[in-house]
Write an enzyme that holds these catalytic residues in place. Structure first.
Site, PDB file in Angstrom:
ATOM      1  CB  THR A 128      -0.854   0.004   1.310  1.00  0.00           C
ATOM      2  OG1 THR A 128      -1.627  -1.122   1.262  1.00  0.00           O
ATOM      3  CG2 THR A 128      -1.753   1.063   1.625  1.00  0.00           C
ATOM      4  N   GLY A 143     -10.053  -3.293   2.245  1.00  0.00           N
ATOM      5  CA  GLY A 143      -9.061  -3.402   3.405  1.00  0.00           C
ATOM      6  C   GLY A 143      -9.678  -1.857   4.224  1.00  0.00           C
ATOM      7  CG  ASP A 144      -6.289  -0.346   6.329  1.00  0.00           C
ATOM      8  OD1 ASP A 144      -5.631  -1.231   5.464  1.00  0.00           O
ATOM      9  OD2 ASP A 144      -5.416   0.516   7.011  1.00  0.00           O
ATOM     10  N   GLY A 193      -5.088  -4.759   6.671  1.00  0.00           N
ATOM     11  CA  GLY A 193      -6.344  -3.676   6.806  1.00  0.00           C
ATOM     12  C   GLY A 193      -7.257  -4.212   7.813  1.00  0.00           C
TER      13      GLY A 193
END
Lengths: 320, 320
Positions: free
Chosen positions: A178, A208-209, A232
C-alpha cells in the site's frame, strides 16, 4: 517573520522483501521512486500549495510506479484481477473521498479526490465508482494495465504453494505495499491519502482499511494526518488512524507515542505486519513499522529529503 | 448477589414523517414492530446469550419489517434498485463484519455476521458479498423482494419533483430509516449492529456510514456500543461512533454528554439529520436525535420496554 513549517511523509508499504533477495540497484530504484513521489508533493507545498494537492501528487507518482502495490503494479486477487481502493482526506474541513473495488481507474487517488470535490458521497464502490471517474474525465484503462510480471509470478507461486499445502498465507512481502502520504501546508492544513491493490490472492470484493476514513486514512487540522499500511482488517477493527488522533486530542499523547503504541502494542498484538506514516500540526514525523522494512520517506521543515526501504535512512539522491 | 445488568437499545432511523401525516394506527404498528425487535434481542440477553446474538436478532426483525429502511422496505437508489449495507461488531474482541452494496441477501446483517465469523475479511462489497452469503447457506432473494409500494411511490415522487425543479433533495423522512441495535450481555460484552438501504434516489455505488466500523457502527467492551442513523457522509467524516468511544475513554465524558455533543454539536453543525443509540458498560442508554422523530426503543436492567417514534415515550405493548 518565520514561516509556518511545511512537511510531507510518504510510505510505499510495510512488509518488504528481505534486502539480500534483490541487488542494491533494485533498492536504489525503489528509493528513487520514493524520492520522486516526495518531491512531487514537496513542490506543491514549497510553492504555497495545499496539503490536499501535495498528498494526491505524491500518491499518483507511487500509483504509476511498478515498485508499489497500487495502480500499476498492484496485487492480483484470487481471480487474477485487480480491485483497487483509495482515499483522501482534507484535515481543514474533514472532507473526504474514497473509492473501493475499482477496476479501470488508472489513478484511484484521483477518483477519490473527485469524490471529495463532488461532495455528495464519501465512498463509492465498484463499477459505479469506475463510471463516476470516467464521467469526471478520467479515461479508463483495461484492468490488465495494472498487471506486472512480478505480481503475476507472485500469485502463481502462492497458488502453487497453496496447492502443495505448504502455505495458505501470503508472506508479509506479498501481502502489503500500500502507498500513502501525509502533508502539512504553509496554511497549517493537514491532509492524508492512501492507495492500494490490497494483497496477493485476496478474495474478490474484499475491502481493507485504505478507503475507510478513520481506519487507514485520517486527517484533522491541529491534530494529525495518518496513512496506514499492513493487514487492513486489524486497522479497521482498531479504527487505527482516528485512534491515534483521539490519543493526541484527548489523552495527552504526542505523535510518536500514539503512533508507536498503535503499531507496536495494539496492532502487533494481533501478530500482523503493520506500519504507518503520520504528521502532527507542528510538522513532526512518525513512521513506525513492525516488519523488516517499510518503503518510506519524508521532508521536514529543513527541506532535506530522507528515504529508506529497510532500516538505514538514505538521504534522497544518494544512490549508494 | 446481584447479576450484572443487561440492556438493549434499538433505532429504526431518524427523520420520521410528521406524526399527523399518518393515522395513529400507523404509528402504533411501527411501535409494535420496534417492540418485536426489542423483544427478539432481549430474549437472547435474558437467557444469558451474547450481545452479538442479541443485536443480530433485533436487526433481523427490523430488516424483515416494511416499516424500516433496511431489508424488505429498503430505499430505492436512482436506478430504481436496492443496494444494502450492514455491519456488526463484537466489543469483546473488536471482531467485526460488514457488507456493502449487496443486492440479493435477505438479511444483510446476517451476512455481516458471517463475514465476522469467517474472520478473513471485515468488509466485503458488491456481488462478491452476495456470493459469499450464498456460499454461507443464505438463499438469495430477487432484488425486488426489498421493494415496497411506499418506496416506489417515494422515488417516483422525488424524481417528479426534481424534473419540476422544485426540489433536488429528498426530505429527511425520505432520506433515512436505517436500523440498528446495541446490547450489553450478562458477561459484560457490548455489541452493535446496523443495517440500511441508504436513502431514496441515492447514487448507485454510494456507501454510507452503516458498514464503516467506527463511523456508523462501533463497540468496545468497557467503553460503549453505538449505532448511528442520518446522513452517513457526515458520520464518516467525523468517525462518529468511534469518536464517542474516544471521548468516554480519554476525555472523561459520560455516554450522554459524548452522544449529545456528537449529535447536537458536531453533526448538527453540518445541517444534517442525525441520531444514534448508544449503551455504555453499565447499561446506560443514550438515544439523541436532532430530527422531528426517531424510531427507537430500549429495555434496561428493570426489563421494562420503551418505544417511540416521535417525542413521547410509549411503554411497549401500549397501543394508544
Amino acid at each position: 517573520m518565520n514561516q509556518n513549517p511545511i512537511a510531507i511523509a510518504i510510505h510505499g508499504g510495510c512488509g518488504m522483501l528481505e534486502e539480500e533477495l534483490r541487488n542494491p540497484q533494485h533498492w536504489a530504484a525503489v528509493r528513487t521512486a520514493l524520492s520522486a513521489a516526495l518531491q512531487a508533493g514537496w513542490r506543491v507545498l514549497a510553492a504555497g500549495g495545499a496539503a490536499l494537492d501535495a498528498v494526491e501528487a505524491a500518491v499518483v507518482v507511487m500509483e504509476d510506479s511498478a515498485h508499489f502495490n497500487s495502480g500499476h503494479g498492484a496485487a492480483l486477487n484470487a481471480a487474477g484481477e485487480h480491485e483497487l481502493d483509495a482515499a483522501i482526506m482534507d484535515g481543514s474541513d474533514l472532507r473526504a473521498g474514497a473509492v473501493c473495488a475499482v477496476r479501470t481507474i488508472r489513478n484511484p487517488v484521483r477518483a477519490a479526490r473527485a469524490v471529495l470535490e463532488q461532495g455528495d458521497c464519501v465512498l463509492l464502490c465498484g463499477a459505479a465508482a469506475d463510471q463516476f471517474a470516467e464521467r469526471c474525465g478520467m479515461a479508463p484503462v483495461p484492468n490488465s494495465y495494472f498487471t506486472t510480471a512480478q505480481r503475476s509470478a507472485a500469485l502463481a507461486a502462492l497458488k502453487a504453494r497453496m496447492r502443495g499445502g505448504s502455505s495458505t498465507l501470503a508472506s508479509e512481502a506479498e501481502r502489503h505495499g500500500t502507498v500513502g502520504a501525509v502533508a502539512l501546508d504553509r496554511a497549517g492544513n493537514l491532509a492524508a491519502a492512501t492507495s492500494t491493490g490490497g494483497f496477493n490472492n485476496k478474495a474478490p470484493g474484499r475491502v481493507g482499511d485504505t478507503p475507510i476514513i478513520g481506519a487507514g486514512t485520517y486527517a484533522a487540522n491541529g491534530v494529525c494526518a495518518v496513512s496506514c499500511t499492513g493487514q487492513g482488517e486489524i486497522f479497521i477493527r482498531h479504527v487505527a488512524a482516528h485512534e491515534i488522533a483521539a490519543r493526541l486530542r484527548y489523552a495527552g499523547q504526542g505523535l510518536a507515542q500514539a503512533s508507536e503504541e498503535m503499531v507496536f502494542k495494539e496492532l502487533s498484538g494481533h501478530g500482523i505486519g503493520a506500519g504507518l506514516v503520520a504528521l502532527d500540526a507542528a510538522g513532526n514525523v512518525a513512521a513506525p513499522f513492525n516488519t523488516n522494512g517499510m518503503a518510506r520517506g519524508w521532508i521536514g521543515a529543513d527541506g532535506v529529503a530522507w528515504v529508506a526501504t529497510h532500516a538505514p535512512l538514505h538521504r534522497a539522491g544518494d544512490q549508494g
